[in-house]
Design a protein around this motif. Sequence first.
Motif, short mmCIF file in Angstrom:
data_model
loop_
_atom_site.label_atom_id
_atom_site.label_comp_id
_atom_site.label_asym_id
_atom_site.label_seq_id
_atom_site.Cartn_x
_atom_site.Cartn_y
_atom_site.Cartn_z
N ASN A 1 21.42 -39.57 10.48
CA ASN A 1 21.29 -38.18 10.92
C ASN A 1 20.16 -38.01 11.93
O ASN A 1 20.30 -37.26 12.90
CB ASN A 1 21.11 -37.25 9.73
CG ASN A 1 22.38 -37.11 8.92
OD1 ASN A 1 23.48 -37.27 9.43
ND2 ASN A 1 22.23 -36.82 7.64
N ARG B 1 28.60 -36.12 28.32
CA ARG B 1 29.24 -36.67 27.12
C ARG B 1 30.70 -37.03 27.40
O ARG B 1 31.20 -38.03 26.87
CB ARG B 1 29.15 -35.68 25.97
CG ARG B 1 27.76 -35.52 25.41
CD ARG B 1 27.77 -34.57 24.23
NE ARG B 1 26.43 -34.23 23.78
CZ ARG B 1 26.19 -33.46 22.74
NH1 ARG B 1 27.18 -32.94 22.04
NH2 ARG B 1 24.95 -33.20 22.38
N ARG C 1 21.35 -39.63 15.17
CA ARG C 1 22.39 -38.79 15.78
C ARG C 1 21.75 -37.60 16.50
O ARG C 1 22.13 -37.26 17.62
CB ARG C 1 23.38 -38.32 14.72
CG ARG C 1 24.56 -37.54 15.29
CD ARG C 1 25.59 -37.18 14.23
NE ARG C 1 26.36 -38.37 13.86
CZ ARG C 1 26.49 -38.84 12.63
NH1 ARG C 1 25.91 -38.23 11.61
NH2 ARG C 1 27.20 -39.92 12.39
N ARG C 2 20.75 -37.00 15.87
CA ARG C 2 20.06 -35.86 16.48
C ARG C 2 19.34 -36.28 17.77
O ARG C 2 19.36 -35.55 18.76
CB ARG C 2 19.08 -35.24 15.48
CG ARG C 2 18.37 -34.03 15.99
CD ARG C 2 19.34 -32.86 16.13
NE ARG C 2 18.64 -31.77 16.77
CZ ARG C 2 19.16 -31.00 17.70
NH1 ARG C 2 20.40 -31.16 18.08
NH2 ARG C 2 18.46 -30.03 18.24
N TYR D 1 21.49 -36.42 25.27
CA TYR D 1 22.71 -36.16 26.04
C TYR D 1 23.23 -34.75 25.73
O TYR D 1 24.28 -34.58 25.10
CB TYR D 1 23.79 -37.20 25.71
CG TYR D 1 23.39 -38.60 26.07
CD1 TYR D 1 23.56 -39.08 27.37
CD2 TYR D 1 22.82 -39.44 25.13
CE1 TYR D 1 23.17 -40.36 27.71
CE2 TYR D 1 22.43 -40.73 25.47
CZ TYR D 1 22.61 -41.17 26.75
OH TYR D 1 22.22 -42.45 27.09
N PRO D 2 22.52 -33.72 26.19
CA PRO D 2 22.92 -32.35 25.85
C PRO D 2 24.10 -31.82 26.68
O PRO D 2 24.79 -30.90 26.26
CB PRO D 2 21.66 -31.53 26.15
CG PRO D 2 20.97 -32.29 27.22
CD PRO D 2 21.26 -33.74 26.93
N GLU E 1 21.93 -36.54 20.42
CA GLU E 1 22.35 -35.20 20.84
C GLU E 1 21.35 -34.60 21.82
O GLU E 1 21.73 -33.97 22.80
CB GLU E 1 22.51 -34.28 19.64
CG GLU E 1 23.72 -34.59 18.79
CD GLU E 1 23.76 -33.79 17.49
OE1 GLU E 1 22.75 -33.14 17.14
OE2 GLU E 1 24.81 -33.84 16.82
N LEU E 2 20.06 -34.80 21.54
CA LEU E 2 19.01 -34.28 22.42
C LEU E 2 18.96 -35.04 23.75
O LEU E 2 18.67 -34.46 24.80
CB LEU E 2 17.66 -34.32 21.73
CG LEU E 2 17.49 -33.39 20.53
CD1 LEU E 2 16.18 -33.66 19.81
CD2 LEU E 2 17.60 -31.93 20.95
N LEU F 1 29.58 -39.34 19.00
CA LEU F 1 29.19 -38.02 19.49
C LEU F 1 30.00 -37.63 20.72
O LEU F 1 30.50 -36.51 20.82
CB LEU F 1 27.70 -37.99 19.81
CG LEU F 1 27.19 -36.72 20.50
CD1 LEU F 1 27.32 -35.51 19.57
CD2 LEU F 1 25.77 -36.90 20.97
N GLN G 1 33.65 -36.95 19.78
CA GLN G 1 33.69 -35.71 19.00
C GLN G 1 33.55 -34.50 19.92
O GLN G 1 34.26 -33.50 19.76
CB GLN G 1 32.57 -35.71 17.96
CG GLN G 1 32.51 -34.44 17.14
CD GLN G 1 31.33 -34.44 16.18
OE1 GLN G 1 30.31 -35.07 16.44
NE2 GLN G 1 31.46 -33.74 15.08
N THR G 2 32.68 -34.59 20.90
CA THR G 2 32.45 -33.49 21.83
C THR G 2 33.72 -33.17 22.62
O THR G 2 34.12 -32.01 22.71
CB THR G 2 31.29 -33.80 22.78
OG1 THR G 2 30.10 -33.99 22.01
CG2 THR G 2 31.07 -32.68 23.78
#
Length: 132
Positions: A104, A120, A107-108, A114-115, A111-112, A59, A62-63
Amino acid sequence: MIIALSACSLAEPEVEEPGFTATKTFSQGDKEIAKVLSIGSSNLEVAAGPYQKALLCELAVQTITNQLSSGEALAGEQRTALKQVQAIYSQRVSASGEDEAQINRDRREIELAYPDVKQRARLAIGCLRELT
């Protein structure tokens, strides 16, 4: 008399240099704050294991790849290198044996957790350092 005056004016006064003998002791809290604020400091150790670390790094990389690619801040070789790093972490995620639905969901959650893009980016630096 003139000789005595000139002799006195030639003498250089001794200047004592200040010494740096004092040391400061930092508290554990100070050390933790410094670690969090340091560039490339990653929270990778908070990941429970290789699977979570791979998801987190995937993540993070990718960011930064998306952020830097959108402004054409990356040369082609740099973009390719970041995509290869992302692929390494993606392969590690796939090799974990978790099913796609679980991946998935996890991963979500990451994401939550580390917004912030800057957070990131710091994680991504840690992930890149880990590979070297």
